[in-house]
Enzyme design. Structure first.
Site, mmCIF file in Angstrom:
data_model
loop_
_atom_site.group_PDB
_atom_site.id
_atom_site.type_symbol
_atom_site.label_atom_id
_atom_site.label_comp_id
_atom_site.label_asym_id
_atom_site.label_seq_id
_atom_site.Cartn_x
_atom_site.Cartn_y
_atom_site.Cartn_z
ATOM 1 N N LYS A 95 0.811 -1.220 0.000
ATOM 2 C CA LYS A 95 0.000 0.000 0.000
ATOM 3 C C LYS A 95 0.842 1.267 0.000
ATOM 4 O O LYS A 95 1.861 1.346 0.661
ATOM 5 C CB LYS A 95 -0.917 -0.001 1.221
ATOM 6 N N GLU A 106 -4.151 -0.426 7.693
ATOM 7 C CA GLU A 106 -3.939 0.581 6.656
ATOM 8 C C GLU A 106 -4.246 2.003 7.142
ATOM 9 O O GLU A 106 -3.645 2.973 6.695
ATOM 10 C CB GLU A 106 -4.822 0.191 5.465
ATOM 11 N N CYS A 146 -6.098 -8.788 7.060
ATOM 12 C CA CYS A 146 -5.128 -9.197 6.050
ATOM 13 C C CYS A 146 -4.292 -8.044 5.562
ATOM 14 O O CYS A 146 -4.421 -6.941 6.030
ATOM 15 C CB CYS A 146 -5.800 -9.906 4.890
ATOM 16 N N GLU A 160 -3.951 -13.149 7.817
ATOM 17 C CA GLU A 160 -3.211 -13.478 6.609
ATOM 18 C C GLU A 160 -1.741 -13.568 6.988
ATOM 19 O O GLU A 160 -1.236 -12.757 7.726
ATOM 20 C CB GLU A 160 -3.393 -12.361 5.591
ATOM 21 N N HIS A 180 -3.731 -16.362 -2.384
ATOM 22 C CA HIS A 180 -3.511 -15.475 -3.532
ATOM 23 C C HIS A 180 -2.844 -16.197 -4.686
ATOM 24 O O HIS A 180 -2.746 -15.670 -5.780
ATOM 25 C CB HIS A 180 -2.655 -14.280 -3.111
ATOM 26 N N CYS A 201 -7.071 -16.210 3.814
ATOM 27 C CA CYS A 201 -8.014 -15.133 3.478
ATOM 28 C C CYS A 201 -9.222 -15.762 2.792
ATOM 29 O O CYS A 201 -9.295 -16.984 2.653
ATOM 30 C CB CYS A 201 -7.331 -14.093 2.582
#
Ligand code: GLN
Ligand code: ZN
Length: 756
Positions: free
Chosen positions: A116, A605, A643, A665, A694, A726
């Site tokens: 991110k 985040e 996650c 995660e 993923h 996840c």
């Protein structure tokens, strides 16, 4: 003295997400590279003509990228990890190869990591560094686009990501490697790039150094000064900072030769008078006063007075957006379904450019009539007042500490829950979603477009739930889920079913590469209207004797993945959402749903960039979660899931959530998190995610056994849960069944060993 207006960057996805569609078509070999490039060119053309038509002083160039701007920078600097060098040739396919791990004619390999961008929901491709990293001016996109932009306007401001932020954002596989040691290699390349840009007859360059908003280690501060002294040239440098105040790094700015400095007045806390005094007078100060991260119309009158007043203290001023407009949708005019009154409250990227023009013009002409009419709708407070709901506000005022605490502590709850559920050791569960097939998406779309009536739609969804339950029963999973077939998106679905959210038709924002999200708008006080998930979960529970988890999105995630109101604090908004969730949880409990999961994937985040601000955020974020889940009985088991994050630095807050079970995660980073539990006893139950969802890879039973055993060394087997890391919505059914079969078999084998 006339002021200039500029933006820090414009969205690159195109009005109708043309970039996304053509990228994906190109990857699927439906269009040629040439056709893809034409799409890019047309997007740039429209972006620039818009900026020109809106009367901005400069066109921004260099904000377009084929996947991500940090990746473009890696290409520009020739920093290509060797596994992507195919016959030594570097082209657009190399760029896609790095981002995706697959590309035409090239061997699939693992892509570069993605993470991110500061505290936003945009993801960048992490530059890879090592001792042997070398740099040269390789990818000349910036020069080509400067030439291209000249067709539209003479005044151009190229944008590049600065060397310090570029190095800071990168990573090395070798944890002992200091990325700063590459500075002597990278600076001459930057110097060369600046020279080439200057040769294009450019006078100003925008160099982004967003890391100035962080707490920087001393070594980085020192080298900041060194770098910018080194890079001094006859090109005028506008150093841009955003996402927070840089007052704490002002000493750096005072020591470097720059011509302009951009500061973010929206997310940064500035004492402008003071800041101004410390900044050399000859430096142009660019005030980022139009919010680049939210969608509300700007109060231009306030801005006008601020700038006018500030002009008494500094002559050299520009005005701009707080950050790049990458984070907002492109054009409000596309939202034809909004009634005109509602529309009057918003500004998207195009409208923000226009706001800058209006403001600039008003200041230069010293005439504010147009601004007065622009802000008129904002004064119609009556409308807003109607929307603010007295009963919600009252409920918030009446909250006491007790509302944030479960009745009893975890130890008591654990015993009661164990008695009620009687789980085997190492209970197995999944995170919530099951594959979202094309057929399922089509079904929901038909319902949304009213082609399918509600009764038929519900029957079809029920059928899917039934199949999901059957599959989990066959696999012998302990705590089941309904599979989330009714949800398009974990925030949008709840937003649509609560009062207070508004939705756009085309309000897309780039999340990463070709992925865009359409964040809902939090428009008024949020309130609960009617049960949202109950009928689905209740039906799922009716099909099985095993417990089915209720599945909700948490208050912090709903807030962070929406455009929030600005007239009340985020804390209050999170509490309003929490209360609505509390109501939904009550309904679930009433309907005998005894396990409820409240997902908070975005919790990490939202962590503020600077240490001093983090505690306050974590405090209200944790409280919002607790407010939503605390009213339940001791025997109701609360799960949460998180996650995409580094958990170590917020572990205490995760403990404070006091969820009975947390699933995290973890598998992608090779169970790195387990190391943490060597020194830290997580008090409640935890499922550390045993395989990476993923990737299409199927974990083997043996590997899973090893991982479960390894975890049992660090986490008491009595508190350990077994689960994928996840939700499974992006996987195929074949992968899901296979992987879960292995997971269940592995767990059963470990159980036998443990019980002997
Ligand atoms: N329950 C959600 C799912 O399984 C969680 C998604 C997420 O963690 N982002 O899809
Ligand atoms: Zn997740």
């Amino acid at each position: 003295m006339k002021i200039c207006s500029h933006i820090l960057g414009f969205p690159r996805i195109g009005w109708k997400r043309e970039l996304k569609k053509s990228q994906e078509d190109y990857w699927n070999r439906k269009i040629s590279q040439c056709e893809l490039k034409i799409v890019g060119k047309n997007i740039r053309k429209k972006n620039w003509t818009t900026q020109k038509d809106m009367g901005l002083s400069f066109l921004s160039v260099g904000d377009f990228s084929w996947y991500d701007h940090v990746l473009t920078t890696s290409m520009m600097l020739g920093n290509i990890p060797s596994r992507f060098l195919y016959d030594g040739e570097v082209d657009l396919d190399t760029l896609f190869h790095i981002a995706r791990g697959v590309s035409f004619n090239r061997k699939p390999t693992f892509p570069s990591e993605m993470t991110k961008w500061f505290n936003t929901n945009y993801h960048y491709i992490v530059p890879e560094f090592n001792q042997k990293s070398s740099f040269h001016f390789l990818w000349k996109q910036i020069l080509e686009e400067i030439r291209e932009a000249k067709n539209y306007k003479k005044d151009i401001k190229p944008i590049i990501l600065g060397p310090m932020s570029y190095l800071f954002l990168g990573k090395s596989g070798d944890l002992n490697f200091n990325c700063l040691s590459l500075l002597p290699k990278i600076l001459p390349v930057y110097q060369k790039i600046l020279k080439c840009i200057k040769n294009e007859n450019i006078s100003w360059i925008q160099i982004d150094e967003p890391i100035l908003a962080l707490d920087l280690p001393d070594e980085w501060k020192k080298n900041f000064i060194y770098s910018y002294k080194f890079l001094k040239s006859d090109l005028k440098t506008l150093l841009t900072t955003y996402f927070g105040s840089i007052t704490h790094n002002l000493d750096i700015i005072q020591s470097i030769p720059i011509d302009g400095l951009h500061i973010d007045l929206i997310s940064g806390d500035y004492d402008l008078q003071n800041f101004n005094k410390k900044l050399p007078q000859e430096i142009i100060l660019s005030l980022g006063i139009i919010n680049g991260r939210n969608i509300w119309k700007t109060n231009l009158l306030e801005c006008f007075h601020l700038v006018k007043n500030f002009q008494k203290y500094r002559k050299n001023i520009w005005i701009g957006t707080s950050c790049s407009l990458l984070h907002v949708p492109i054009d409000l005019d596309q939202e034809i379904h909004f009634d005109s009154r509602i529309k009057n409250y918003f500004s998207f990227a195009v409208q923000k450019c226009y706001e800058l023009f209006l403001l600039n013009d008003a200041i230069n002409k010293n005439k504010k009539t147009l601004l007065e009419s622009w802000v008129l709708p904002l004064h119609e407070k009556i409308y807003f007042n109607q929307l603010n709901k007295k009963n919600i506000q009252k409920r918030l005022l009446n909250l006491t500490e007790k509302d944030y605490q479960r009745k009893n502590n975890y130890v008591i709850r654990f015993k009661k829950q164990q008695k009620k559920f009687n789980f085997p050791i190492l209970p197995i569960t999944t995170i919530g979603s099951f594959p979202q097939t094309k057929k399922l998406r089509f079904l929901r779309a038909k319902f949304k477009d009213k082609i399918l009536d509600e009764k038929v739609y519900k029957e079809k969804i029920f059928k899917i739930i039934k199949k999901n339950i059957q599959i989990q029963e066959d696999l012998d999973i302990d705590v089941l889920v309904h599979g989330e077939p009714e949800r398009n998106d974990m925030v949008e679905y709840f937003g649509e079913n609560l009062d207070g959210f508004l939705f756009t038709n085309d309000g897309w924002v780039q999340s990463y590469g070709s992925r865009c999200v359409k964040p809902p708008i939090i428009f008024s006080d949020i309130s609960y209207i009617k049960p949202i998930t109950v009928s689905w979960i209740k039906y799922a529970q009716s099909l099985t004797k095993k417990p089915v988890k209720g599945m909700l999105t948490g208050p912090v995630t709903m807030l962070l993945w929406s455009f929030p109101r600005e007239d009340i604090s985020k804390k209050i908004i999170s509490q309003q959402i929490a209360l609505a969730l509390q109501d939904e949880i009550r309904e679930l409990e009433k309907n005998k749903i005894n396990i409820i999961q409240v997902d908070e994937p975005a919790l990490r985040e939202g962590l503020p960039l600077r240490n001093i601000d983090q505690e306050e955020y974590l405090k209200w974020a944790v409280k919002a979660f607790k407010l939503s889940v605390s009213k339940v009985k001791d025997t109701t088991q609360i799960h949460t899931h998180m996650c995409y994050c580094e958990f170590n630095d917020i572990m205490q807050s995760i403990v404070d959530l006091d969820a009975d079970v947390i699933t995290i995660e973890n598998a992608r980073s090779n169970m790195e998190i387990l190391k943490f539990f060597k020194n830290f006893r997580y008090p409640n139950s935890i499922g550390p995610g045993f395989y990476d969802i993923h990737s299409p890879n199927i974990p083997t039973e043996d590997d899973l056994i090893k991982l479960i055993k390894k975890s049992m060394k660090l986490i008491s087997y009595k508190k350990l849960w077994v689960n994928p890391d996840c939700g499974l919505k992006t996987r195929t059914w074949r992968e899901v069944k296979h992987s879960l079969r292995h997971l269940v078999n592995a767990t059963k084998k470990v159980r036998i060993l443990q019980n002997h």
